[in-house]
Design a protein around this motif. Sequence first.
Motif, PDB file in Angstrom:
ATOM      1  N   GLY A 173      -7.934   3.202  -2.864  1.00  0.00           N
ATOM      2  CA  GLY A 173      -8.268   4.585  -2.587  1.00  0.00           C
ATOM      3  C   GLY A 173      -7.468   5.225  -1.481  1.00  0.00           C
ATOM      4  O   GLY A 173      -7.633   6.421  -1.205  1.00  0.00           O
ATOM      5  N   SER A 174      -6.579   4.474  -0.831  1.00  0.00           N
ATOM      6  CA  SER A 174      -5.819   5.026   0.290  1.00  0.00           C
ATOM      7  C   SER A 174      -4.810   6.057  -0.180  1.00  0.00           C
ATOM      8  O   SER A 174      -4.457   6.127  -1.353  1.00  0.00           O
ATOM      9  CB  SER A 174      -5.114   3.905   1.067  1.00  0.00           C
ATOM     10  OG  SER A 174      -4.225   3.189   0.230  1.00  0.00           O
ATOM     11  N   GLY A 175      -4.341   6.869   0.773  1.00  0.00           N
ATOM     12  CA  GLY A 175      -3.445   7.970   0.441  1.00  0.00           C
ATOM     13  C   GLY A 175      -1.980   7.615   0.612  1.00  0.00           C
ATOM     14  O   GLY A 175      -1.571   6.460   0.421  1.00  0.00           O
ATOM     15  N   ARG A 223      -2.049   4.123  -7.802  1.00  0.00           N
ATOM     16  CA  ARG A 223      -2.370   2.706  -7.607  1.00  0.00           C
ATOM     17  C   ARG A 223      -3.313   2.206  -8.694  1.00  0.00           C
ATOM     18  O   ARG A 223      -3.163   1.097  -9.205  1.00  0.00           O
ATOM     19  CB  ARG A 223      -3.002   2.481  -6.227  1.00  0.00           C
ATOM     20  CG  ARG A 223      -2.040   2.590  -5.083  1.00  0.00           C
ATOM     21  CD  ARG A 223      -2.676   2.151  -3.761  1.00  0.00           C
ATOM     22  NE  ARG A 223      -1.863   2.621  -2.656  1.00  0.00           N
ATOM     23  CZ  ARG A 223      -1.984   3.814  -2.104  1.00  0.00           C
ATOM     24  NH1 ARG A 223      -2.936   4.634  -2.518  1.00  0.00           N
ATOM     25  NH2 ARG A 223      -1.189   4.190  -1.129  1.00  0.00           N
ATOM     26  N   TYR A 224      -4.284   3.039  -9.011  1.00  0.00           N
ATOM     27  CA  TYR A 224      -5.270   2.632 -10.010  1.00  0.00           C
ATOM     28  C   TYR A 224      -4.619   2.479 -11.383  1.00  0.00           C
ATOM     29  O   TYR A 224      -4.868   1.496 -12.091  1.00  0.00           O
ATOM     30  CB  TYR A 224      -6.405   3.660 -10.077  1.00  0.00           C
ATOM     31  CG  TYR A 224      -7.566   3.196 -10.925  1.00  0.00           C
ATOM     32  CD1 TYR A 224      -8.545   2.367 -10.395  1.00  0.00           C
ATOM     33  CD2 TYR A 224      -7.661   3.570 -12.263  1.00  0.00           C
ATOM     34  CE1 TYR A 224      -9.603   1.925 -11.172  1.00  0.00           C
ATOM     35  CE2 TYR A 224      -8.709   3.133 -13.053  1.00  0.00           C
ATOM     36  CZ  TYR A 224      -9.682   2.315 -12.499  1.00  0.00           C
ATOM     37  OH  TYR A 224     -10.714   1.872 -13.279  1.00  0.00           O
ATOM     38  N   SER A 254      -3.595   7.638  -4.694  1.00  0.00           N
ATOM     39  CA  SER A 254      -4.703   6.761  -5.059  1.00  0.00           C
ATOM     40  C   SER A 254      -4.766   6.549  -6.571  1.00  0.00           C
ATOM     41  O   SER A 254      -4.925   5.411  -7.049  1.00  0.00           O
ATOM     42  CB  SER A 254      -6.023   7.362  -4.555  1.00  0.00           C
ATOM     43  OG  SER A 254      -7.125   6.602  -4.997  1.00  0.00           O
ATOM     44  N   GLN A 255      -4.604   7.629  -7.321  1.00  0.00           N
ATOM     45  CA  GLN A 255      -4.641   7.521  -8.775  1.00  0.00           C
ATOM     46  C   GLN A 255      -3.479   6.689  -9.304  1.00  0.00           C
ATOM     47  O   GLN A 255      -3.624   5.934 -10.275  1.00  0.00           O
ATOM     48  CB  GLN A 255      -4.630   8.920  -9.400  1.00  0.00           C
ATOM     49  CG  GLN A 255      -4.861   8.943 -10.908  1.00  0.00           C
ATOM     50  CD  GLN A 255      -6.236   8.426 -11.303  1.00  0.00           C
ATOM     51  OE1 GLN A 255      -7.173   8.492 -10.518  1.00  0.00           O
ATOM     52  NE2 GLN A 255      -6.346   7.909 -12.512  1.00  0.00           N
ATOM     53  N   PRO A 275      -7.593   8.354   2.874  1.00  0.00           N
ATOM     54  CA  PRO A 275      -7.433   9.492   1.956  1.00  0.00           C
ATOM     55  C   PRO A 275      -7.822  10.833   2.546  1.00  0.00           C
ATOM     56  O   PRO A 275      -7.329  11.873   2.097  1.00  0.00           O
ATOM     57  CB  PRO A 275      -8.349   9.123   0.779  1.00  0.00           C
ATOM     58  CG  PRO A 275      -9.332   8.150   1.343  1.00  0.00           C
ATOM     59  CD  PRO A 275      -8.585   7.383   2.395  1.00  0.00           C
ATOM     60  N   ASN A 279      -2.510  12.775  -1.318  1.00  0.00           N
ATOM     61  CA  ASN A 279      -3.273  11.548  -1.095  1.00  0.00           C
ATOM     62  C   ASN A 279      -4.029  11.136  -2.357  1.00  0.00           C
ATOM     63  O   ASN A 279      -4.068   9.949  -2.717  1.00  0.00           O
ATOM     64  CB  ASN A 279      -4.262  11.746   0.053  1.00  0.00           C
ATOM     65  CG  ASN A 279      -3.601  11.699   1.418  1.00  0.00           C
ATOM     66  OD1 ASN A 279      -2.514  11.161   1.577  1.00  0.00           O
ATOM     67  ND2 ASN A 279      -4.260  12.265   2.408  1.00  0.00           N
ATOM     68  N   SER A 289       0.823  -1.209   0.000  1.00  0.00           N
ATOM     69  CA  SER A 289       0.000   0.000   0.000  1.00  0.00           C
ATOM     70  C   SER A 289       0.859   1.262   0.000  1.00  0.00           C
ATOM     71  O   SER A 289       0.475   2.291  -0.552  1.00  0.00           O
ATOM     72  CB  SER A 289      -0.930   0.020   1.210  1.00  0.00           C
ATOM     73  OG  SER A 289      -0.195  -0.022   2.418  1.00  0.00           O
TER      74      SER A 289
END
Length: 218
Positions: free
Chosen positions: A203-205, A176-177, A173-174, A211, A169, A101
């Motif tokens: 979605g985590s920061g 990771r996506y 998240s972006q 986030p 944050n 993460s």
Amino acid sequence: SSSAATTASITRDNVDNNSDNNSDNNNIISNSENQNTTTTIKIANQTFREPTSDHLQTIQKRQVFHTLQSNQVFCTSSNLCRHGHPQAFGFHPTNGPKLVSGLFRLSCPLLCEAIDEYEGEGGVRQLSDWVRTSKDRNVPGSDNTGTRNNNNKEENKPGWKQEGYQTANAIQSQLRYELTTEEDRQSKLVSRLGEYNAAAFLGSGVAGIPPGQTDNVK
């Protein structure tokens, strides 16, 4: 990483004036540096330095002291240290044996030691206090409590530092996506964590924090 390469917009330019071969399809930016090719990759509208094989060897053998697959490292620090080595690297969230993460990790032993000392002296508390307050009176519309004023009326909104933290944050998240494919998200996240926790993971920061957390750096 292979996932990053398929989902990111990559740009390459040759700095050598004798070579001007730009690829319209790949859009790759290249720089000639001590006879080594440096490429940058754009993910989540942010530009990162792609790792070279030498950088991967340095990270494994001289910094973290364990084996990493090449597709686990999607970038290295934009600036190398004065000895020519990476100071940090980006961990792919799903390409390793464990889910990651926290996307970025300091790898320079000297930097890690300095940060450990700083944290031991209360650095986390100091930075958290710094984020909560805005003492820069030169910032338009801000006061010394970290809130912003509109026509001399305080608004119940974060200060400029917390807004910056919130932006960081959102970028994490972006990242990771965009680093993961739909197949990755289903086979590596949903199958292990379930849909709710997989969504929370993506979605985590920064370093996997919630986030909306903007008042504590750890």
